[in-house]
Design an enzyme around this catalytic site. Structure first.
Site, PDB file in Angstrom:
ATOM      1  N   CYS A 192       7.603 -12.141  -4.677  1.00 56.89           N
ATOM      2  CA  CYS A 192       8.836 -11.452  -5.086  1.00 56.89           C
ATOM      3  C   CYS A 192       9.384 -10.606  -3.937  1.00 56.89           C
ATOM      4  CB  CYS A 192       8.542 -10.592  -6.323  1.00 56.89           C
ATOM      5  SG  CYS A 192       9.663  -9.214  -6.579  1.00 56.89           S
TER       6      CYS A 192
ATOM      7  N   CYS B 152      17.121  -4.958  27.175  1.00 52.79           N
ATOM      8  CA  CYS B 152      16.320  -5.989  26.505  1.00 52.79           C
ATOM      9  C   CYS B 152      16.935  -6.351  25.149  1.00 52.79           C
ATOM     10  CB  CYS B 152      14.889  -5.468  26.350  1.00 52.79           C
ATOM     11  SG  CYS B 152      13.954  -6.118  24.976  1.00 52.79           S
TER      12      CYS B 152
ATOM     13  N   CYS C  88       9.556  -6.901  -4.571  1.00 48.92           N
ATOM     14  CA  CYS C  88       8.214  -6.312  -4.561  1.00 48.92           C
ATOM     15  C   CYS C  88       7.777  -5.992  -3.137  1.00 48.92           C
ATOM     16  CB  CYS C  88       7.211  -7.262  -5.212  1.00 48.92           C
ATOM     17  SG  CYS C  88       7.617  -7.732  -6.914  1.00 48.92           S
TER      18      CYS C  88
ATOM     19  N   CYS D  95      14.884  -5.593  22.072  1.00 47.95           N
ATOM     20  CA  CYS D  95      14.852  -4.136  21.890  1.00 47.95           C
ATOM     21  C   CYS D  95      16.114  -3.653  21.180  1.00 47.95           C
ATOM     22  CB  CYS D  95      14.730  -3.426  23.238  1.00 47.95           C
ATOM     23  SG  CYS D  95      13.276  -3.879  24.194  1.00 47.95           S
TER      24      CYS D  95
END
Length: 784
Positions: free
Chosen positions: A693, A580, A696, A583
């Site tokens: 941000c 896959c 962040c 995957c």
């Protein structure tokens, strides 16, 4: 008539199903685009239906030829054909166009048959031309353009006269209009000049005549040809100047003595740049000495430290080409070896760790090739050099999969052999030799060895790179594989390369669907490499596969680990299938998630291969891949589960998982800020952030993990500076994210008083904070 129009016909699979496209064109499977074009052009002018009007099968046969050419000249179609044969091509790619006989005779690749002109295309143009150690001059043309045909004999003469001086190329813009558009070509012919080591070319705006183009090129050559005095002449001629390391070529000029023109001397100096020091001596009859005859215009002096130092006088040499040959005869070159000597060298390398060998496989010679052979000994001083004539020892060359010339191979200490698939330039050959010899643990694999590895007939662990020499991404990946191999001992892991043009049947047998394909074969387990093709990512992939951070669940351990006695553990499981695509893309991200959460003993990151563990996935009703499920702490058995439907990158996954951790990060606002931070005895770490941000967002899950690591020691909180700019200003926040630690209450008069924490990962945040905590808080660290 058919000869005057372009015919478009649909080619049914039945017409070519039994034909091999390479055999149809008479080329090897490793042939480059130039070889393929030349082969097709030769067939096009002999097999065209216009020339075989009495042959009822000529039309059908020619369609087969054009179909083979159209497929093999296109890298994407060629890849599909190599892997799956004609069945791998969809019907839209089985259309073949062919032109009139006149087109193939006069307009199909003007320079395809010229050995001194390098035909370039979009796959090799930038790698070959930009930042080359040699100057390039490239002709962008169209076969339909009359001015291009008018320029052709001039361009051929330029290429012949400047062979070895610069590299002369050509781009057919009818075939490669994408490349021509990218370079900015708007008219034909356009000549582009690329100085050595330059990234951008300069458009030639002068007259397109032989004299003007030659003048332009020679004026660009930077060669240091100094005139010497009589005293220097005597010193050099007698071999007394020990500071000279290279051979010296002296043009001896006099009233009745021919010493070539200034431009010809410039060409010689450019050909032998950094190999031979070129100088000029203007001597009068009484200065030349009795050794030189009137017909001696050039003198070759070996290096003074040569035990057999003796000046060589070139008499009656009047042409540049003849002088080049004379000089080449004097320069040392690698020794010729036969097949028995090759086997002796190989056996010796298997027994002892001697210096490796760079071997050139050749048939015939050319100026560029000869200069390269002569130059290599001076820049590869710690490498044994040899050459093998494949015209004489064809069986050996065939067994080593050598099928183009010149080819360069390396024999390594330990017995590994590797062929170069790069360019035949000085720097490329030298760099290949150095990197290949350093990577002694990289082996070009034989068919039998491939079967042994994949048949698990030995206990060795191998990282395999499946590639095609004509595939540009493959050529960029090979050096990365060599670099990665340096990080592993051969007793632990071997690196092998498989050329899918040589081993096409094996590649199809093992379902290699694209190039390059890489995998780690460890016993009965195969791990597919699907992350970025760089050495650090290869190393990380191998380390993770051999010492996994992700727990691999099977039918034998699934119920035991996730059943009723799961305890206080939180499990997150990736249900996947190895074939896959999504995957495969998730796999490296999932590893990063596991590594980030590894410090938390109560969090387990796992995966289930649904191909190998079908019963587990069926019991869990897994219907699509990948499926990510989280089993929370404190829940019984497998009844409570959370499903993930977000983006499959490590940061997004971690942000989701950390929501289920027991220690929460407090969200601060204008109502609870003062009480939670300034008027409390708790030690508080505050993350001042902005939701837009990027840094962040990356820090957020790391901050949450750190909160678990410092449970009962530090309380974690966050303040959104977009919403509460006033308070962030009071705290002196000038950048996001900013972490501040508020430790003892008596030192907290304002938000400004916090201590700045610079760490950005969970463990580094923990370590930096602990170093700042009072001893009484720090002392209980046994679990950390």
């Amino acid at each position: 008539m058919r000869s005057s129009i372009l015919i478009t016909l649909f080619v049914f699979a039945s017409l070519t199903s039994a034909e091999d496209y390479y055999k149809l064109l008479g080329v090897e499977r490793t042939a480059d685009q130039r070889d393929i074009r030349k082969a097709f052009k030769k067939l096009a002018v002999t097999e065209h239906p216009d020339k075989k009007t009495d042959d009822p099968e000529a039309h059908e046969r020619f369609i087969k030829l054009t179909t083979a050419y159209e497929v093999l000249k296109d890298p994407d179609l060629r890849k599909k054909y190599d892997l799956y044969g004609e069945e791998g091509l969809d019907d839209s790619k089985r259309r073949s166009n062919y032109h009139s006989y006149t087109y193939y005779q006069n307009n199909f690749g003007i320079y395809d048959d010229d050995p001194q002109i390098i035909t370039l295309n979009r796959n090799d143009y930038f790698d070959s031309v930009t930042e080359s150690e040699k100057m390039w001059f490239v002709n962008f043309y169209s076969p339909q353009c009359s001015h291009c045909h008018h320029l052709a004999p001039v361009w051929r003469k330029i290429a012949k006269d400047l062979e070895g001086v610069i590299r002369v190329g050509a781009v057919n813009c009818e075939d490669d209009w994408h490349l021509c558009s990218q370079v900015g070509i708007q008219s034909y012919p356009t000549l582009m000049h690329y100085p050595p080591n330059s990234k951008q070319g300069v458009r030639y705006k002068g007259e397109k005549s032989y004299e003007e183009i030659m003048r332009f090129v020679l004026d660009k050559i930077d060669a240091d040809i100094r005139e010497i005095s009589k005293s220097v002449w005597n010193l050099l001629f007698e071999g007394n100047d020990k500071s000279i390391e290279n051979p010296v070529l002296i043009f001896v000029c006099g009233e009745n003595r021919y010493c070539f023109t200034k431009d010809e001397r410039l060409r010689i100096a450019a050909i032998f740049d950094e190999m031979v020091d070129v100088k000029v001596f203007h001597c009068k009859d009484n200065d030349c000495g009795s050794v030189l005859s009137d017909s001696t215009g050039v003198v070759y002096l070996p290096p003074p430290n040569d035990a057999n130092f003796k000046p060589v006088l070139f008499e009656d040499v009047l042409e540049v080409e003849d002088l080049v040959k004379k000089i080449l005869e004097q320069l040392p070159e690698p020794q010729d070896i036969n097949d028995d000597q090759f086997e002796d060298i190989l056996d010796d390398l298997k027994r002892k760790s001697n210096d490796g060998w760079l071997i050139c496989f050749y048939i015939g010679h050319a100026t560029d090739f000869d200069v390269l052979l002569k130059h290599l000994p001076s820049i590869l001083k710690d490498v044994n050099l040899a050459k093998i004539n494949c015209g004489r020892y064809s069986t050996l060359c065939k067994n080593l999969n050598v099928n183009h010339y010149p080819a360069w191979g390396v024999l390594k200490p330990g017995g590994a052999f590797e062929l170069s698939h790069g360019k035949n330039t000085m720097n490329d050959v030298a760099n290949f030799a150095k990197s290949s010899l350093k990577a002694q643990n990289v082996w070009a694999l034989s068919a039998q060895k491939i079967h042994d590895i994949l048949g698990r007939q030995n206990g060795e662990v191998w990282f395999l790179d499946w590639y095609a020499p004509w595939c540009p991404p493959c050529m960029k990946f090979l050096p990365e594989v060599r670099k990665a191999s340096l990080e592993f001992d051969s007793s632990v892991l071997h690196f092998g390369t498989v050329d899918c043009t040589t081993h096409a049947e094996i590649c199809r047998q093992y379902n290699i669907r694209s190039y390059p394909t890489a995998m780690l074969v460890n016993g009965s387990t195969t791990h597919h490499f699907s992350t970025q093709r760089t050495a650090p990512h290869i190393v990380e992939f191998i380390n993770e596969a051999m010492n996994p951070t992700v727990i691999h669940l099977t039918s034998n351990n699934f119920d035991k680990k996730l059943g009723k006695k799961r305890g206080r553990h939180l499990w997150v499981v990736d249900y996947f299938a190895p074939w896959c695509g999504p995957c495969q893309q998730l796999a490296p991200e999932w590893t990063q998630v596991a590594k980030a959460l590894k410090p938390l003993s109560n969090v387990k990151i796992a995966s289930v291969d649904c191909e190998a563990q079908k019963s587990v996935c069926q019991a869990q009703s897994i219907r699509s891949y990948p499926t990510i499920r989280l089993y929370p702490m404190g829940s019984e058995g497998l009844n409570s589960v959370a499903l993930y439907n977000g983006q499959r990158d490590a940061t997004s996954l971690l942000k989701w998982i950390t929501q289920f951790l027991p220690v929460k990060v407090q969200d601060l606002n204008d109502h609870n800020l003062e009480k939670s931070v300034l008027k409390t005895d708790d030690i508080v770490l505050v993350d001042y952030y902005a939701p837009w941000c990027g840094h962040c967002i990356i820090l957020e899950p790391q901050f949450a993990i750190a909160a678990q690591l410092l449970e009962n020691k530090v309380r974690f909180a966050r303040l959104n500076c977009d919403h509460y700019r006033y308070y962030c200003g009071q705290a002196g926040i000038r950048a996001y994210p900013t972490l501040k630690l508020y430790s003892t209450r008596q030192h907290r008069n304002s938000l400004q008083d916090g201590i700045r924490i610079k760490a950005s990962t969970a463990e580094s945040i923990r370590d930096e904070v602990l170093a700042l905590l009072p001893k009484r808080v720090r002392q209980d660290r046994d679990e950390l």
